[in-house]
Design a protein around this motif. Sequence first.
Motif, PDB file in Angstrom:
ATOM      1  N   VAL A   1      51.949  46.468  40.571  1.00  7.90           N
ATOM      2  CA  VAL A   1      52.220  46.731  41.990  1.00  7.90           C
ATOM      3  C   VAL A   1      52.870  45.507  42.622  1.00  7.90           C
ATOM      4  N   VAL A   2      52.370  44.331  42.313  1.00  9.69           N
ATOM      5  CA  VAL A   2      52.949  43.101  42.855  1.00  9.69           C
ATOM      6  C   VAL A   2      54.376  42.912  42.322  1.00  9.69           C
ATOM      7  N   ALA A   3      54.585  43.161  41.040  1.00  6.13           N
ATOM      8  CA  ALA A   3      55.934  43.034  40.465  1.00  6.13           C
ATOM      9  C   ALA A   3      56.900  44.016  41.128  1.00  6.13           C
ATOM     10  N   TYR A   4      56.443  45.237  41.349  1.00  6.70           N
ATOM     11  CA  TYR A   4      57.271  46.247  42.011  1.00  6.70           C
ATOM     12  C   TYR A   4      57.603  45.812  43.436  1.00  6.70           C
ATOM     13  N   ALA A   5      56.605  45.281  44.134  1.00  9.30           N
ATOM     14  CA  ALA A   5      56.838  44.803  45.499  1.00  9.30           C
ATOM     15  C   ALA A   5      57.840  43.648  45.493  1.00  9.30           C
ATOM     16  N   ARG A   6      57.728  42.746  44.531  1.00  5.99           N
ATOM     17  CA  ARG A   6      58.691  41.633  44.428  1.00  5.99           C
ATOM     18  C   ARG A   6      60.112  42.154  44.224  1.00  5.99           C
ATOM     19  N   GLU A   7      60.255  43.148  43.365  1.00  6.30           N
ATOM     20  CA  GLU A   7      61.578  43.704  43.073  1.00  6.30           C
ATOM     21  C   GLU A   7      62.191  44.384  44.283  1.00  6.30           C
ATOM     22  N   THR A   8      61.362  44.978  45.132  1.00  3.38           N
ATOM     23  CA  THR A   8      61.891  45.741  46.262  1.00  3.38           C
ATOM     24  C   THR A   8      61.845  44.981  47.580  1.00  3.38           C
ATOM     25  N   ALA A   9      60.797  44.189  47.807  1.00  6.55           N
ATOM     26  CA  ALA A   9      60.654  43.480  49.080  1.00  6.55           C
ATOM     27  C   ALA A   9      61.072  42.021  48.986  1.00  6.55           C
ATOM     28  N   GLY A  10      61.147  41.486  47.779  1.00  5.06           N
ATOM     29  CA  GLY A  10      61.563  40.102  47.603  1.00  5.06           C
ATOM     30  C   GLY A  10      60.396  39.147  47.417  1.00  5.06           C
ATOM     31  N   ASP A  11      60.704  38.034  46.782  1.00  2.00           N
ATOM     32  CA  ASP A  11      59.689  37.025  46.482  1.00  2.00           C
ATOM     33  C   ASP A  11      59.028  36.451  47.728  1.00  2.00           C
ATOM     34  N   ALA A  12      59.808  36.150  48.753  1.00  2.39           N
ATOM     35  CA  ALA A  12      59.258  35.488  49.946  1.00  2.39           C
ATOM     36  C   ALA A  12      58.180  36.342  50.610  1.00  2.39           C
ATOM     37  N   THR A  13      58.451  37.624  50.779  1.00  2.00           N
ATOM     38  CA  THR A  13      57.479  38.521  51.410  1.00  2.00           C
ATOM     39  C   THR A  13      56.211  38.616  50.580  1.00  2.00           C
ATOM     40  N   VAL A  14      56.367  38.807  49.293  1.00  2.00           N
ATOM     41  CA  VAL A  14      55.201  38.948  48.417  1.00  2.00           C
ATOM     42  C   VAL A  14      54.428  37.638  48.331  1.00  2.00           C
ATOM     43  N   ASP A  15      55.132  36.516  48.252  1.00  2.00           N
ATOM     44  CA  ASP A  15      54.447  35.220  48.213  1.00  2.00           C
ATOM     45  C   ASP A  15      53.600  34.991  49.459  1.00  2.00           C
ATOM     46  N   GLU A  16      54.092  35.418  50.614  1.00  2.00           N
ATOM     47  CA  GLU A  16      53.315  35.292  51.859  1.00  2.00           C
ATOM     48  C   GLU A  16      52.033  36.113  51.778  1.00  2.00           C
ATOM     49  N   ILE A  17      52.129  37.299  51.239  1.00  2.00           N
ATOM     50  CA  ILE A  17      50.956  38.165  51.117  1.00  2.00           C
ATOM     51  C   ILE A  17      49.966  37.575  50.121  1.00  2.00           C
ATOM     52  N   VAL A  18      50.464  37.158  48.969  1.00  2.00           N
ATOM     53  CA  VAL A  18      49.591  36.601  47.935  1.00  2.00           C
ATOM     54  C   VAL A  18      48.875  35.356  48.451  1.00  2.00           C
ATOM     55  N   THR A  19      49.595  34.515  49.188  1.00  2.00           N
ATOM     56  CA  THR A  19      49.009  33.294  49.744  1.00  2.00           C
ATOM     57  C   THR A  19      47.960  33.612  50.810  1.00  2.00           C
ATOM     58  N   ALA A  20      48.176  34.674  51.579  1.00  2.00           N
ATOM     59  CA  ALA A  20      47.285  35.001  52.693  1.00  2.00           C
ATOM     60  C   ALA A  20      45.980  35.667  52.264  1.00  2.00           C
ATOM     61  N   ILE A  21      45.932  36.233  51.059  1.00  2.00           N
ATOM     62  CA  ILE A  21      44.746  36.970  50.619  1.00  2.00           C
ATOM     63  C   ILE A  21      43.983  36.146  49.591  1.00  2.00           C
ATOM     64  N   PRO A  22      42.805  35.647  49.981  1.00  2.00           N
ATOM     65  CA  PRO A  22      42.017  34.824  49.047  1.00  2.00           C
ATOM     66  C   PRO A  22      41.718  35.572  47.746  1.00  2.00           C
TER      67      PRO A  22
END
Length: 125
Positions: free
Chosen positions: A98-119
């Motif tokens: 799911v994260v890989a799919y989100a990276r492919e469609t939404a981009g690294d920056a958006t996904v990195d923000e989400i990953v960083t924000a969720i402990p």
Amino acid sequence: MEPLTDRLMARVGLSEAQARSAVRVLSTFLNTEAPPPTRARLHAVLPDLAPATGSGEPEADGDGTSHFGGMARLMRVADRLMAEGLSMIEVQATVREVVAYARETAGDATVDEIVTAIPGLRHAL
């Protein structure tokens, strides 16, 4: 939702019902845990991850997990997915896909923000 559920069926080996349930469980989690501006960018390119009902705002934690924050809620996601018949290995693979799919469609920056924000999410990848 079809491309993502198809991907989960092909790459993780989930049944269609398990894949659909996993997408629902993970999208609910993201809609309660991701920062609102980042969530909005994610929904712009992945509308299937937008909440079907409700505001997508975090629920009150009446079960005492608020002390542990996102990590406890992340464990609840794993529990929900295992209740759908996924093994822990399949849960981890599903989250990664799911994260890989989100990276492919939404981009690294958006996904990195989400990953960083969720402990704990970074450790689940």
